[in-house]
Design a protein around this motif. Structure first.
Motif, PDB file in Angstrom:
ATOM      1  N   VAL A 223     -23.289  56.368  21.880  1.00  0.00           N
ATOM      2  CA  VAL A 223     -22.108  56.658  22.476  1.00  0.00           C
ATOM      3  C   VAL A 223     -21.596  56.293  23.755  1.00  0.00           C
ATOM      4  N   GLY A 224     -22.594  55.179  24.277  1.00  0.00           N
ATOM      5  CA  GLY A 224     -22.273  54.531  25.578  1.00  0.00           C
ATOM      6  C   GLY A 224     -21.533  52.881  25.246  1.00  0.00           C
ATOM      7  N   ASP A 225     -21.921  52.870  23.491  1.00  0.00           N
ATOM      8  CA  ASP A 225     -22.127  51.140  23.218  1.00  0.00           C
ATOM      9  C   ASP A 225     -20.529  51.792  22.902  1.00  0.00           C
ATOM     10  N   LEU A 226     -20.663  52.811  21.779  1.00  0.00           N
ATOM     11  CA  LEU A 226     -19.299  53.404  21.018  1.00  0.00           C
ATOM     12  C   LEU A 226     -17.947  53.394  22.033  1.00  0.00           C
ATOM     13  N   ALA A 227     -18.313  53.869  22.937  1.00  0.00           N
ATOM     14  CA  ALA A 227     -17.043  54.159  23.977  1.00  0.00           C
ATOM     15  C   ALA A 227     -17.080  52.547  25.297  1.00  0.00           C
ATOM     16  N   ASP A 228     -17.573  51.840  24.881  1.00  0.00           N
ATOM     17  CA  ASP A 228     -17.667  50.668  25.620  1.00  0.00           C
ATOM     18  C   ASP A 228     -16.674  49.779  24.487  1.00  0.00           C
ATOM     19  N   ASN A 229     -17.128  49.693  23.449  1.00  0.00           N
ATOM     20  CA  ASN A 229     -16.479  48.501  22.520  1.00  0.00           C
ATOM     21  C   ASN A 229     -15.024  49.259  22.042  1.00  0.00           C
ATOM     22  N   GLU A 230     -14.920  50.837  21.744  1.00  0.00           N
ATOM     23  CA  GLU A 230     -13.686  51.212  20.853  1.00  0.00           C
ATOM     24  C   GLU A 230     -13.010  52.237  21.829  1.00  0.00           C
ATOM     25  N   LEU A 231     -13.315  52.383  23.276  1.00  0.00           N
ATOM     26  CA  LEU A 231     -12.274  53.035  23.766  1.00  0.00           C
ATOM     27  C   LEU A 231     -12.103  52.313  25.405  1.00  0.00           C
ATOM     28  N   ALA A 232     -12.541  51.202  26.219  1.00  0.00           N
ATOM     29  CA  ALA A 232     -12.052  51.333  26.495  1.00  0.00           C
ATOM     30  C   ALA A 232     -11.583  50.081  27.127  1.00  0.00           C
ATOM     31  N   PRO A 233     -10.980  49.116  25.584  1.00  0.00           N
ATOM     32  CA  PRO A 233     -10.623  48.360  25.722  1.00  0.00           C
ATOM     33  C   PRO A 233      -8.894  49.437  24.914  1.00  0.00           C
ATOM     34  N   GLN A 234      -8.732  50.503  25.005  1.00  0.00           N
ATOM     35  CA  GLN A 234      -7.870  51.023  24.838  1.00  0.00           C
ATOM     36  C   GLN A 234      -6.471  51.827  24.568  1.00  0.00           C
ATOM     37  N   VAL A 235      -7.367  51.890  26.220  1.00  0.00           N
ATOM     38  CA  VAL A 235      -7.458  53.099  27.185  1.00  0.00           C
ATOM     39  C   VAL A 235      -5.810  52.933  27.685  1.00  0.00           C
ATOM     40  N   ALA A 236      -5.719  51.840  28.437  1.00  0.00           N
ATOM     41  CA  ALA A 236      -4.610  51.512  29.421  1.00  0.00           C
ATOM     42  C   ALA A 236      -3.774  51.567  28.349  1.00  0.00           C
ATOM     43  N   GLY A 237      -3.970  50.697  27.115  1.00  0.00           N
ATOM     44  CA  GLY A 237      -2.183  50.933  25.936  1.00  0.00           C
ATOM     45  C   GLY A 237      -1.527  52.000  25.743  1.00  0.00           C
ATOM     46  N   PHE A 238      -2.791  52.623  25.318  1.00  0.00           N
ATOM     47  CA  PHE A 238      -2.549  54.168  24.411  1.00  0.00           C
ATOM     48  C   PHE A 238      -1.376  55.119  25.835  1.00  0.00           C
ATOM     49  N   GLU A 239      -2.382  55.156  27.383  1.00  0.00           N
ATOM     50  CA  GLU A 239      -1.300  55.959  28.194  1.00  0.00           C
ATOM     51  C   GLU A 239      -0.577  55.648  27.866  1.00  0.00           C
ATOM     52  N   GLU A 240       0.411  54.005  28.838  1.00  0.00           N
ATOM     53  CA  GLU A 240       1.174  53.869  28.990  1.00  0.00           C
ATOM     54  C   GLU A 240       2.337  53.899  27.891  1.00  0.00           C
ATOM     55  N   ARG A 241       1.958  54.506  26.324  1.00  0.00           N
ATOM     56  CA  ARG A 241       2.797  54.051  25.383  1.00  0.00           C
ATOM     57  C   ARG A 241       3.079  55.664  25.047  1.00  0.00           C
ATOM     58  N   ALA A 242       1.562  56.591  25.444  1.00  0.00           N
ATOM     59  CA  ALA A 242       2.214  57.955  25.549  1.00  0.00           C
ATOM     60  C   ALA A 242       1.933  58.132  24.141  1.00  0.00           C
ATOM     61  N   GLU A 243       0.179  57.753  23.792  1.00  0.00           N
ATOM     62  CA  GLU A 243       0.208  57.710  21.939  1.00  0.00           C
ATOM     63  C   GLU A 243      -0.637  58.376  21.994  1.00  0.00           C
ATOM     64  N   PHE A 244      -0.945  58.993  20.301  1.00  0.00           N
ATOM     65  CA  PHE A 244      -2.217  59.599  20.127  1.00  0.00           C
ATOM     66  C   PHE A 244      -3.201  58.796  19.595  1.00  0.00           C
ATOM     67  N   PRO A 245      -4.410  58.351  20.356  1.00  0.00           N
ATOM     68  CA  PRO A 245      -4.960  57.571  19.745  1.00  0.00           C
ATOM     69  C   PRO A 245      -5.835  58.789  17.673  1.00  0.00           C
ATOM     70  N   ARG A 246      -5.147  59.020  17.393  1.00  0.00           N
ATOM     71  CA  ARG A 246      -5.631  59.255  15.733  1.00  0.00           C
ATOM     72  C   ARG A 246      -6.683  59.041  15.661  1.00  0.00           C
ATOM     73  N   GLU A 247      -6.610  57.310  15.488  1.00  0.00           N
ATOM     74  CA  GLU A 247      -7.492  57.024  14.348  1.00  0.00           C
ATOM     75  C   GLU A 247      -8.919  56.317  15.662  1.00  0.00           C
ATOM     76  N   VAL A 248      -8.741  57.291  16.874  1.00  0.00           N
ATOM     77  CA  VAL A 248      -9.707  56.696  17.891  1.00  0.00           C
ATOM     78  C   VAL A 248     -10.966  57.896  17.582  1.00  0.00           C
ATOM     79  N   LEU A 249      -9.921  58.991  16.873  1.00  0.00           N
ATOM     80  CA  LEU A 249     -10.604  60.615  16.884  1.00  0.00           C
ATOM     81  C   LEU A 249     -11.843  60.292  15.771  1.00  0.00           C
ATOM     82  N   ARG A 250     -10.675  59.404  14.487  1.00  0.00           N
ATOM     83  CA  ARG A 250     -11.152  59.480  13.462  1.00  0.00           C
ATOM     84  C   ARG A 250     -12.886  58.737  13.304  1.00  0.00           C
ATOM     85  N   THR A 251     -12.866  57.759  13.745  1.00  0.00           N
ATOM     86  CA  THR A 251     -14.380  57.044  14.266  1.00  0.00           C
ATOM     87  C   THR A 251     -15.051  57.607  14.615  1.00  0.00           C
TER      88      THR A 251
END
Length: 382
Positions: free
Chosen positions: A20-48
């Motif tokens: 989970v730590g590796d997945l969060a570092d690689n898949e979540l951390a790099p994307q959070v700022a952009g999704f929050e700024e766009r107010a966009e739900f990360p549906r594909e991240v949840l599928r991952t």
């Protein structure tokens, strides 16, 4: 990120947390700022996360779950929340949404619905609150009328996480008279005619997590979609919220830990008056208090989880954990902004987002005033 010392019940759990730590570092951390700024739900991240088996962790393997104790599941939520609170909250809400079918559904309902709910592709929503009935859930007015083998549901639900993106909705509605004994729970698919999610609310934080009203305009649902007995919905709702509060507490611990991590790293690298500011007692002591509060919140949350895993009453301890952990997150994120000074107030650094996000955790799954009421009533009964 700072290392968190954990006592895990098995080697399998340790491997899971590392994954989970590796997945969060690689898949979540790099994307959070952009999704929050766009107010966009990360549906594909949840599928991952779903394909990695993280959307059904505390449920039995026989239904497609991960078979993990709640103690482990909550630490997974914490790791996710350290990188992206909205994603951790999404996992928590989905886990809550599967609970009514798992705990109160018939054997046929479990076999039919749980594998899809826990398989990773679907996302759930929990429809309890209403525009005029938030904390007073027993006064809800959404009505379900039975006609033969069909319920027709009419009403409006409010503050629904995953509105517009959920695949199924647990709808709590009135099938009988006033009060808690007149409430039932009905499982409704997202594509059902008459189920109409509204425009998402514009929120202070958690902008990548859609929250909206859901209008039910003559929604017709087969009676076999009733979960539990007719009139048993209030019991289902309260039972689910006991577990859901632990999920929110774990999210709060993860958010507070992230704020502590960023504040500590900043304080070690920022030099004033000839030395790192962490070596100045005023800030060093502040960070020490933050670290202690985070550890205390984690301990309280996991202690309640162990009671749940042991099959013992845990509702009051869950209320204490939710109360303390979310108040801690608010306090620690506010202090993190203070540690960074002016930099803490600008969006270039994430601590201002952490502070905005922490506020909602004191409100969802029962406000902290409600948690205090629950705890106080337990003391009066004793």
């Amino acid at each position: 990120m700072a290392r968190v010392e954990r006592f895990l019940p098995s080697e399998e759990a340790a491997d899971l947390l590392e994954l989970v730590g590796d997945l969060a570092d690689n898949e979540l951390a790099p994307q959070v700022a952009g999704f929050e700024e766009r107010a966009e739900f990360p549906r594909e991240v949840l599928r991952t996360l779903g394909r990695a088996g993280l959307l059904g962790l505390p449920y039995p393997v026989e239904y497609g779950g991960g078979g993990q104790p709640y103690e482990v599941y909550l630490q997974v939520l914490e790791e996710l929340a350290r990188r992206w609170l909205a994603v951790a909250e999404a996992v928590s809400v989905h886990t809550l949404s599967a609970f009514p079918t798992y705990a109160f559904g018939t054997d046929e309902q479990k076999k039919r619905h749980l594998p899809d709910m826990l398989g990773g592709e679907l996302l759930g929503a929990y429809c309890l609150s209403e525009p005029q009935g938030g904390s007073d859930a027993a006064s809800l007015t959404t009505k379900a009328t039975r006609d033969g083998d069909t319920y027709t549901i009419t009403g409006t639900k409010a503050w629904i996480t995953h509105a517009r993106v959920a695949d199924f909705y647990n709808v709590f509605c009135r099938t009988g008279g006033p009060g808690p004994k007149g409430i039932s729970c009905v499982l409704v698919d997202a594509g059902t005619p008459g189920l109409e999610p509204q425009v998402a609310e514009r929120t202070m934080g958690l902008r990548s997590s859609p929250v909206a009203q859901v209008v039910l305009d003559g929604v017709r649902v087969p009676a076999e979609r009733l979960v539990g007995p007719e009139g048993g919905g209030f019991t289902i709702a309260m039972s689910a919220l006991d577990s859901g509060r632990l999920g929110i507490a774990a999210c709060a611990v993860g958010l507070a830990q992230a704020a502590l991590d960023h504040a500590s790293e900043y304080a070690k690298g920022r030099t004033q008056f000839g030395k790192p500011i962490i070596e100045h007692q005023g800030l060093g002591f502040l960070l020490a208090d933050m670290a202690t509060q985070v550890s205390a919140a984690r301990a309280l949350t996991l202690a309640a989880a162990r009671l749940r895993d042991a099959g013992r009453p845990f509702g009051i301890e869950a209320a204490k954990a939710k109360l303390f952990a979310t108040d801690t997150a608010m306090r620690v994120t506010t202090d993190a902004v203070q540690v960074l000074g002016g930099y803490g107030y600008v969006s270039e650094y994430p601590v201002e987002r952490f502070m905005r996000e922490a506020k909602v955790l004191q409100i969802v799954e029962g406000t902290n005033q409600i948690q205090r009421m629950v705890i106080a009533r337990s003391l009066s009964r004793e």
